[in-house]
Scaffold this motif. Sequence first.
Motif, PDB file in Angstrom:
ATOM      1  N   ARG A  18      -6.030   2.945  -0.885  1.00 45.90           N
ATOM      2  CA  ARG A  18      -5.659   3.995  -1.852  1.00 45.90           C
ATOM      3  C   ARG A  18      -6.772   4.213  -2.860  1.00 45.90           C
ATOM      4  O   ARG A  18      -7.068   5.346  -3.231  1.00 45.90           O
ATOM      5  CB  ARG A  18      -4.367   3.630  -2.585  1.00 45.90           C
ATOM      6  N   ASP A  65      -3.731  -1.194  -1.109  1.00 45.64           N
ATOM      7  CA  ASP A  65      -4.186  -0.805  -2.452  1.00 45.64           C
ATOM      8  C   ASP A  65      -5.667  -0.438  -2.443  1.00 45.64           C
ATOM      9  O   ASP A  65      -6.081   0.538  -3.073  1.00 45.64           O
ATOM     10  CB  ASP A  65      -3.938  -1.932  -3.458  1.00 45.64           C
ATOM     11  N   GLY A  87       2.899   0.245   1.159  1.00 49.63           N
ATOM     12  CA  GLY A  87       2.780  -0.922   0.284  1.00 49.63           C
ATOM     13  C   GLY A  87       4.120  -1.343  -0.283  1.00 49.63           C
ATOM     14  O   GLY A  87       4.460  -2.529  -0.296  1.00 49.63           O
ATOM     15  N   ALA A 147       0.869   4.203  -0.455  1.00 49.88           N
ATOM     16  CA  ALA A 147       1.724   3.616  -1.496  1.00 49.88           C
ATOM     17  C   ALA A 147       3.107   3.298  -0.925  1.00 49.88           C
ATOM     18  O   ALA A 147       3.665   2.221  -1.195  1.00 49.88           O
ATOM     19  CB  ALA A 147       1.838   4.565  -2.682  1.00 49.88           C
ATOM     20  N   GLU A 148       3.661   4.201  -0.142  1.00 49.67           N
ATOM     21  CA  GLU A 148       4.976   3.979   0.466  1.00 49.67           C
ATOM     22  C   GLU A 148       4.948   2.762   1.390  1.00 49.67           C
ATOM     23  O   GLU A 148       5.883   1.951   1.390  1.00 49.67           O
ATOM     24  CB  GLU A 148       5.420   5.227   1.228  1.00 49.67           C
ATOM     25  N   GLU A 162      -0.370   8.868  -0.924  1.00 45.72           N
ATOM     26  CA  GLU A 162       1.073   8.671  -1.117  1.00 45.72           C
ATOM     27  C   GLU A 162       1.661   7.820  -0.002  1.00 45.72           C
ATOM     28  O   GLU A 162       2.485   6.934  -0.252  1.00 45.72           O
ATOM     29  CB  GLU A 162       1.787  10.019  -1.173  1.00 45.72           C
TER      30      GLU A 162
END
Length: 161
Positions: A138, A135, A108, A105-106, A102
């Motif tokens: 992740r 990415d 990114g 992603a934040e 998570e």
Amino acid sequence: MDAMRLIGVTRHALAKAGSVHDIVAEAWQVQALAEAVGGYFVVSGPAAARAEARGLCEAGGRARGALFHPALHHPTLRGGGLRAAQLSEVRDPREVLLALGELLAEAGFALVGVASNTEEEALYWQCVEAIDAADEARDRVHGMLRHLTFREWGGEWGGAA
């Protein structure tokens, strides 16, 4: 310091970052944390997770390299140094991997904002490269979660690590 605590501190700092300098510095910290967590799993994790963990280290390192920008100064000099160096334990591997995914992603999304709003071409491409690496990181985190069940994590580490 426990990985979940470091993730929480880093998430808070990223959320508070307002300037381009601060966002890039915090995204750099996120990638350093991904690299450190990957390194922890390479050394202390179950054998089935080690290849993905090595990939996580590599992606984090590549993203940090992409985010070094001379005009922004070295990110470790901002905010007291490299937070990831404080990583000492991972109590709940599954929870850490979910939270790290998570957080990546934040970071990114924050970098997308920087790239979308900059007029400096070099910074734009550095952000794009760092987004790609986030990415990939992740994907590695999700691969670690996919290939191992909770029972396998607990069994090889004796339930807590």
